[in-house]
Design an enzyme around this catalytic site. Structure first.
Site, mmCIF file in Angstrom:
data_model
loop_
_atom_site.group_PDB
_atom_site.id
_atom_site.type_symbol
_atom_site.label_atom_id
_atom_site.label_comp_id
_atom_site.label_asym_id
_atom_site.label_seq_id
_atom_site.Cartn_x
_atom_site.Cartn_y
_atom_site.Cartn_z
ATOM 1 N N HIS A 173 0.843 -1.193 0.000
ATOM 2 C CA HIS A 173 0.000 0.000 0.000
ATOM 3 C C HIS A 173 0.876 1.241 0.000
ATOM 4 C CE1 HIS A 173 -3.468 -2.625 1.628
ATOM 5 N NE2 HIS A 173 -3.552 -2.477 0.314
ATOM 6 N N GLU A 176 1.819 3.648 3.016
ATOM 7 C CA GLU A 176 2.307 3.032 4.259
ATOM 8 C C GLU A 176 3.838 3.025 4.271
ATOM 9 O OE1 GLU A 176 -0.053 -0.598 4.418
ATOM 10 O OE2 GLU A 176 -1.893 0.574 4.227
ATOM 11 N N HIS A 302 2.362 -3.712 6.905
ATOM 12 C CA HIS A 302 1.422 -2.622 6.611
ATOM 13 C C HIS A 302 1.431 -1.642 7.776
ATOM 14 C CE1 HIS A 302 -0.836 -4.431 3.130
ATOM 15 N NE2 HIS A 302 -0.135 -5.467 3.557
ATOM 16 N N GLU A 375 0.428 -4.971 11.060
ATOM 17 C CA GLU A 375 -0.011 -3.578 10.937
ATOM 18 C C GLU A 375 0.817 -2.814 11.959
ATOM 19 O OE1 GLU A 375 -2.111 -2.185 8.846
ATOM 20 O OE2 GLU A 375 -3.323 -3.831 8.044
HETATM 21 ZN ZN LIG Z 1 -1.933 -1.772 4.044
#
Ligand SMILES: [Zn+2]
Length: 417
Positions: A173, A176, A302, A375
């Site tokens: 992404h 990020e 992420h 994350e």
């Molecule tokens: Zn992500």
């Protein structure tokens, strides 16, 4: 489980390249708004994601998301109580400094983050200084033709030794950016530390460490173009594909991605329609040697929410075809051990909300790889700011995962039940 994969069609004519001069003050037009909703269930969050809202982060039942008027109405109809944090454009303007830096660097004050050119330099430096244990290649090219760098770290690096291979991937992404720094820390730690740090030395001697610091370099470069942040998530093919909804295991099966090209979770025209996922998947496929997948463990990094997540994402069920109770238990055990080391919250991916076409589901479902998502920092972000922590956090928040990375490297040597 099988999947249909097609060679990614690179439709150059569809590329949306927006050159921004250093003097422009124009931000991307966006009338959507960032909200926070507390006390949500996984079913609530799946419904919110399905309605078209862009889920930014989830922590202890509180979800932060971007929604337009239709999604807001749908959420209110379900009895959810939305707290408005501000307009997307307004929040981005607050985060972006008034003074624009050069068109191809991070905003002023955040220059310690690495642009694509600087990532390339770091990897080349690692190989120049540690050529005996580090080699640089790529798994292929992005839509706009940037090399998807692959750094291998191992003793006898030029040989394909019979050692467990461990893959770290970052920056699927675009916005990020802290994740790219995470992969660079792994590179730095396992090259500079070789020969002096006994733990690093042992792991480099007994593993083949594979690092892809940016899976989405086009998106990352676009996200900082003009010297300010754009809040961009997807790749840069047409209006963008969400790479982490484009993988070929149960692709598009379960309402965990969008068929709308304008959506932030657009799954693409077919599994592996994005050149970035197609290239990375082909590399992983190529690591099947003598009928056996050499990569045994994987983390995809992420931001944000401080979570350790394991498959499956496409179903709420803990067990499923391709996931026995013993296997689910191992994911839970390893995920929980890693989370104990960094203070993140461990859970199955679908405990957040349903996703389909994610990298973990494919790595595990197709190749039996112990594949998890981290994350990273922060736990909650006050909207889009969560994607753009100041560069002072790079060192502590990447170091925070040293032990978890070590746990995965050690676990890579243990068989899956
Ligand atoms: Zn992500």
């Amino acid at each position: 489980m099988g999947n249909t994969r097609r060679i990614a069609a690179v439709v150059a004519g569809m590329a949306l390249i927006v050159p921004l001069s250093a003097t422009t003050s124009a931000q991307p037009s966006d009338d959507r708004t960032v909200y926070e909703i507390s006390g949500t269930s996984a079913e609530d969050r799946t419904a919110l994601a399905r309605s078209g809202a862009d889920v930014l982060g989830v922590r202890d039942g509180t979800v932060t998301l971007i929604a337009g008027p239709a999604e807001v109405s749908a959420a209110r109809a379900k009895g959810l109580d939305l707290t408005e944090l501000g307009g997307v454009e307004e929040l981005l303007a607050e985060r972006n400094p008034d003074v624009r830096t050069s068109a191809n660097d991070f905003p002023a004050g955040d220059e310690d983050y690495h642009t694509y050119a600087e990532v390339t330099e770091e990897l080349e430096r690692a190989v120049a200084e540690h050529g005996d244990i580090a080699s640089l290649s790529s798994v292929g090219d992005s839509h706009e033709g940037r090399a998807l760098h692959l750094l291998k770290i191992s003793d006898n690096v030029a040989q394909d030794e019979d050692e467990p291979e461990v893959l770290f991937t970052c920056n699927q992404h675009a916005r990020e950016h802290l994740t790219t720094e995470m992969c660079l820390r792994i590179v730095e730690r396992f090259t500079d530390g070789y020969g002096s740090d006994p733990v690093v030395t042992e792991l480099v001697d007994t593993r083949e460490i594979l690092v892809v610091p940016t899976v989405n370099p086009d998106g990352a470069e676009y996200d900082i173009s003009g010297g300010y942040y754009h809040g961009w998530r997807k790749n840069r093919d047409g209006s963008g594909t969400d790479l982490n909804r484009n993988w070929g295991y149960q692709w598009g099966c379960c309402g965990g991605s969008s068929s709308w090209p304008s959506s932030d979770t657009y799954r693409g025209t077919s599994a592996f329609s994005a050149p970035e996922t197609a290239a990375l998947a082909a590399f992983v496929d190529s690591r099947v040697v003598g009928g056996e997948q050499q990569i045994t463990a994987h983390i995809d990094f992420h931001t944000y929410s401080e979570l350790v997540l394991w498959p499956f994402g496409y179903t709420y069920a803990d067990t499923a075809p391709d996931m026995t109770r013993e296997q689910a238990q191992r994911f839970q055990d390893v995920g929980t051990a890693m989370a104990a080391s960094n203070g993140y919250t461990p859970q199955q991916s679908s405990d957040l909300y349903i996703t389909d076409g994610s990298v973990n589901d494919w790595m595990w479902g197709e190749h039996g790889i112990l594949s998890l998502t981290f994350e990273m920092y922060p736990a909650s972000g006050g909207g889009l700011d969560g994607f753009y922590p100041p560069d002072e956090v790079i060192e502590p928040e990447t170091r925070r995962n040293d032990e978890a990375v070590q746990i995965l490297l050690e676990e890579a040597g243990n068989p899956m039940p």
